[in-house]
Design a protein around this motif. Structure first.
Motif, PDB file in Angstrom:
ATOM      1  N   ASP A 220      39.578  33.921  51.401  1.00 29.29           N
ATOM      2  CA  ASP A 220      40.573  33.734  50.429  1.00 29.29           C
ATOM      3  C   ASP A 220      41.930  33.596  51.095  1.00 29.29           C
ATOM      4  OD1 ASP A 220      38.947  34.755  47.918  1.00 29.29           O
ATOM      5  OD2 ASP A 220      38.850  36.357  49.406  1.00 29.29           O
ATOM      6  N   MET A 221      42.539  32.481  50.778  1.00 28.11           N
ATOM      7  CA  MET A 221      43.763  32.260  51.286  1.00 28.11           C
ATOM      8  C   MET A 221      44.992  33.544  50.769  1.00 28.11           C
ATOM      9  SD  MET A 221      44.244  28.124  51.496  1.00 28.11           S
ATOM     10  CE  MET A 221      43.219  27.314  52.697  1.00 28.11           C
ATOM     11  N   ILE A 222      44.807  33.537  49.358  1.00 27.60           N
ATOM     12  CA  ILE A 222      45.411  34.742  49.032  1.00 27.60           C
ATOM     13  C   ILE A 222      44.537  35.490  48.204  1.00 27.60           C
ATOM     14  CG2 ILE A 222      47.505  35.642  47.444  1.00 27.60           C
ATOM     15  CD1 ILE A 222      49.100  33.140  48.247  1.00 27.60           C
ATOM     16  N   GLN A 223      44.546  36.970  48.435  1.00 24.08           N
ATOM     17  CA  GLN A 223      43.585  37.784  47.476  1.00 24.08           C
ATOM     18  C   GLN A 223      44.340  39.053  46.981  1.00 24.08           C
ATOM     19  OE1 GLN A 223      39.463  40.206  47.400  1.00 24.08           O
ATOM     20  NE2 GLN A 223      40.044  39.251  49.432  1.00 24.08           N
ATOM     21  N   ILE A 224      44.366  39.053  45.622  1.00 19.95           N
ATOM     22  CA  ILE A 224      45.155  40.133  44.821  1.00 19.95           C
ATOM     23  C   ILE A 224      43.993  41.005  44.454  1.00 19.95           C
ATOM     24  CG2 ILE A 224      46.635  40.912  42.939  1.00 19.95           C
ATOM     25  CD1 ILE A 224      47.585  37.982  42.895  1.00 19.95           C
ATOM     26  N   MET A 225      44.043  42.553  45.060  1.00 25.31           N
ATOM     27  CA  MET A 225      43.054  43.348  45.089  1.00 25.31           C
ATOM     28  C   MET A 225      43.309  44.519  44.154  1.00 25.31           C
ATOM     29  SD  MET A 225      41.878  43.262  49.146  1.00 25.31           S
ATOM     30  CE  MET A 225      43.132  44.105  49.635  1.00 25.31           C
ATOM     31  N   ARG A 226      42.317  45.420  43.873  1.00 26.82           N
ATOM     32  CA  ARG A 226      42.333  46.637  43.017  1.00 26.82           C
ATOM     33  C   ARG A 226      41.978  47.974  43.862  1.00 26.82           C
ATOM     34  NH1 ARG A 226      41.318  42.748  39.057  1.00 26.82           N
ATOM     35  NH2 ARG A 226      42.888  42.704  37.094  1.00 26.82           N
ATOM     36  N   VAL A 227      42.010  47.759  45.211  1.00 33.11           N
ATOM     37  CA  VAL A 227      41.382  48.818  45.975  1.00 33.11           C
ATOM     38  C   VAL A 227      41.806  50.209  45.778  1.00 33.11           C
ATOM     39  CG1 VAL A 227      40.854  49.695  48.117  1.00 33.11           C
ATOM     40  CG2 VAL A 227      40.702  47.069  47.665  1.00 33.11           C
ATOM     41  N   THR A 228      43.185  50.314  45.344  1.00 38.77           N
ATOM     42  CA  THR A 228      43.879  51.713  45.377  1.00 38.77           C
ATOM     43  C   THR A 228      43.283  52.629  44.669  1.00 38.77           C
ATOM     44  OG1 THR A 228      45.782  50.874  46.208  1.00 38.77           O
ATOM     45  CG2 THR A 228      45.953  52.416  44.983  1.00 38.77           C
ATOM     46  N   PRO A 229      42.877  52.487  43.394  1.00 43.27           N
ATOM     47  CA  PRO A 229      42.757  51.595  42.572  1.00 43.27           C
ATOM     48  C   PRO A 229      43.825  51.543  41.461  1.00 43.27           C
ATOM     49  CG  PRO A 229      41.425  53.253  41.859  1.00 43.27           C
ATOM     50  CD  PRO A 229      42.168  53.866  42.974  1.00 43.27           C
ATOM     51  N   ARG A 230      44.527  50.262  41.510  1.00 40.60           N
ATOM     52  CA  ARG A 230      45.439  50.041  40.542  1.00 40.60           C
ATOM     53  C   ARG A 230      45.549  48.668  40.438  1.00 40.60           C
ATOM     54  NH1 ARG A 230      50.066  52.744  43.354  1.00 40.60           N
ATOM     55  NH2 ARG A 230      51.744  50.956  43.601  1.00 40.60           N
ATOM     56  N   GLY A 231      46.471  48.095  39.449  1.00 35.43           N
ATOM     57  CA  GLY A 231      46.711  46.642  39.696  1.00 35.43           C
ATOM     58  C   GLY A 231      48.194  46.620  40.253  1.00 35.43           C
ATOM     59  N   SER A 232      48.298  44.979  40.252  1.00 29.65           N
ATOM     60  CA  SER A 232      49.659  44.507  40.787  1.00 29.65           C
ATOM     61  C   SER A 232      50.683  44.131  39.861  1.00 29.65           C
ATOM     62  CB  SER A 232      49.578  43.680  42.121  1.00 29.65           C
ATOM     63  OG  SER A 232      48.906  44.201  43.337  1.00 29.65           O
ATOM     64  N   SER A 233      51.806  44.160  40.115  1.00 29.76           N
ATOM     65  CA  SER A 233      52.827  43.358  38.961  1.00 29.76           C
ATOM     66  C   SER A 233      53.736  42.851  39.556  1.00 29.76           C
ATOM     67  CB  SER A 233      53.342  44.654  38.143  1.00 29.76           C
ATOM     68  OG  SER A 233      54.254  45.568  38.912  1.00 29.76           O
ATOM     69  N   ASP A 234      54.730  41.955  38.801  1.00 30.49           N
ATOM     70  CA  ASP A 234      55.743  41.080  39.054  1.00 30.49           C
ATOM     71  C   ASP A 234      55.418  40.133  40.536  1.00 30.49           C
ATOM     72  OD1 ASP A 234      57.294  42.052  37.144  1.00 30.49           O
ATOM     73  OD2 ASP A 234      57.118  43.986  38.228  1.00 30.49           O
TER      74      ASP A 234
END
Length: 404
Positions: A220-234
């Protein structure tokens, strides 16, 4: 393949501006002593040479600049560990990793953790190729270029990240900026994001990703993951060029479910803007975002190039809310089912398969450059085309041809 020589800086080609006044530093011992005395506001100008690993656990009242004195002969570091540091700027430096037998594929020679106000600019983070493993990864890029862990206000600007299994991994960090960088010769992922709060990825060039065939590489050139687990924002992803070039096809911008329950509010990504990017790839996941709220996908060009298995598409999971998809160039839009809080308009749907059908590439684009032949792609907009009439796609194409 033999190991590379550490700190071989002959191919350092970053346009570092002339040095300002500062304190001359000649070797690693002198640098350590200078940093021990520094309070904030100092600039240290490093003579050419190998400085080993930079280990720093200190906060400064204002930015301390560590900079190569000679932009053509940079100071070299073989390790970086900023931990609990604040107000540090690294300019015009060469960070060089050399593969060693037994290193795990996720080895991290350059790290920033529990730190704040860190800037890396006009520098090279140079990885290495695996060798002597008697496996499919021999001759392929290795390691993670930069890990940012639980840190705030970290910037990587105008730098070159190359020859890595993954170029950047960010974990539970915020106020991140990646701008004007080159990210290339990557085996797996360009920038991996986990639980970010405030992230800008702008005006970068991602190209020539090279998987190890037969391995479990998933690019993936950019991957936004939920490993922590939680989402990302902004999150803002704007004005980038993603180009397969002479490399292998990849997923471009991917934010999957990661096996998590995306019905839980804490798991959802929020406030995501993907705008004015050029994508040349051959995988259906051009821009794919799942389980997210307040998403805007605007004026991106998703263009199919040879060498993969499908045309890149826009794919937003149908459970996402407050979605705007407008003025993009793409093969298809997946996920829109008439949701009341979605706005989908003025997108140019194009295809490269049939000259007799609407939106065929030859009627939409002028081919200024083709990746496999010239190493990069440049598809300009043909006047009078559907793309032109809708004013769709990235404005970056207006600069084509960049090489005449």
């Amino acid at each position: 393949m033999a190991a590379e020589t550490s700190c071989a800086t002959d191919d350092f080609k970053i346009g570092l501006p002339p040095a300002a006044a500062g304190q001359a530093v000649s070797d690693a011992g002198s640098l350590a002593a200078a940093l021990q005395q520094a309070q904030g506001g100092e600039t240290f100008l490093l003579a050419p040479g190998d400085y080993g690993a930079l280990n720093l656990r200190k906060s400064f009242q204002s930015p301390v600049v560590i900079r190569s004195a000679n932009p053509d002969k940079p100071a070299c570091f073989t390790g970086l560990n900023l931990k609990g540091s604040r107000n540090v700027t690294l300019e015009g430096l060469y960070f060089d990793y050399t593969f060693r037998e037994g290193d795990p594929h996720f080895t991290v020679p350059f790290k920033v953790s529990n730190s704040e106000n860190i800037k890396i600019t006009h520098s090279v983070l140079d990885g290495d190729y695996a060798y002597g493993t008697n496996s499919v990864i021999d001759g392929k890029a290795y390691g993670i270029g930069l890990r940012i862990l639980e840190s705030n206000n970290v910037q990587v600007i105008a730098s070159d990240l190359r020859k890595w299994w993954a170029a950047v991994l960010t974990i539970r960090s915020g106020g991140l900026v990646f701008a004007d960088n080159q990210i290339h010769i990557i085996r797996s992922d360009g920038i991996d994001i986990d639980a970010a709060t405030g992230l800008t990825i702008a005006s970068n060039h991602f190209f020539d990703f090279q998987r190890a065939v037969g391995s479990k590489d998933h690019s993936d050139m950019i991957q936004i993951m939920r490993v922590t687990p939680r989402g990302s924002s902004d999150i803002v992803i704007r004005d980038n060029i993603f180009d397969v070039g002479r490399g292998d096809y990849t997923q471009t911008i991917w934010a999957g479910q990661d096996g998590k329950d995306i019905n839980l509010p804490v798991m959802r990504h929020r406030n995501v803007l993907v705008e004015n990017n050029m994508i040349y790839n051959a995988h259906i996941h051009g821009i794919s975002i799942h389980g997210s709220d307040n998403i805007s996908i605007r004026k991106n060009s998703l263009i199919h190039v040879p060498g993969g298995h499908s045309s890149p598409a826009i794919n937003i999971s149908s459970d996402s809310s407050s979605v705007v998809i407008e003025q993009n160039v793409t093969s298809q839009i997946i996920g829109y089912e008439g949701q009341r809080d979605w706005v989908v308009l003025n997108n140019a749907i194009v295809q490269s398969e049939s000259p007799s059908k609407n939106g065929f590439y030859d009627s939409q684009f002028i081919y200024y450059a083709l990746g496999k032949r010239q190493g990069y792609n440049e598809y300009g907009v043909r006047p009078g085309s559907l793309v032109d009439s809708l004013k769709a796609g990235s404005t970056l194409s207006e600069s084509y041809p960049t090489q005449k």
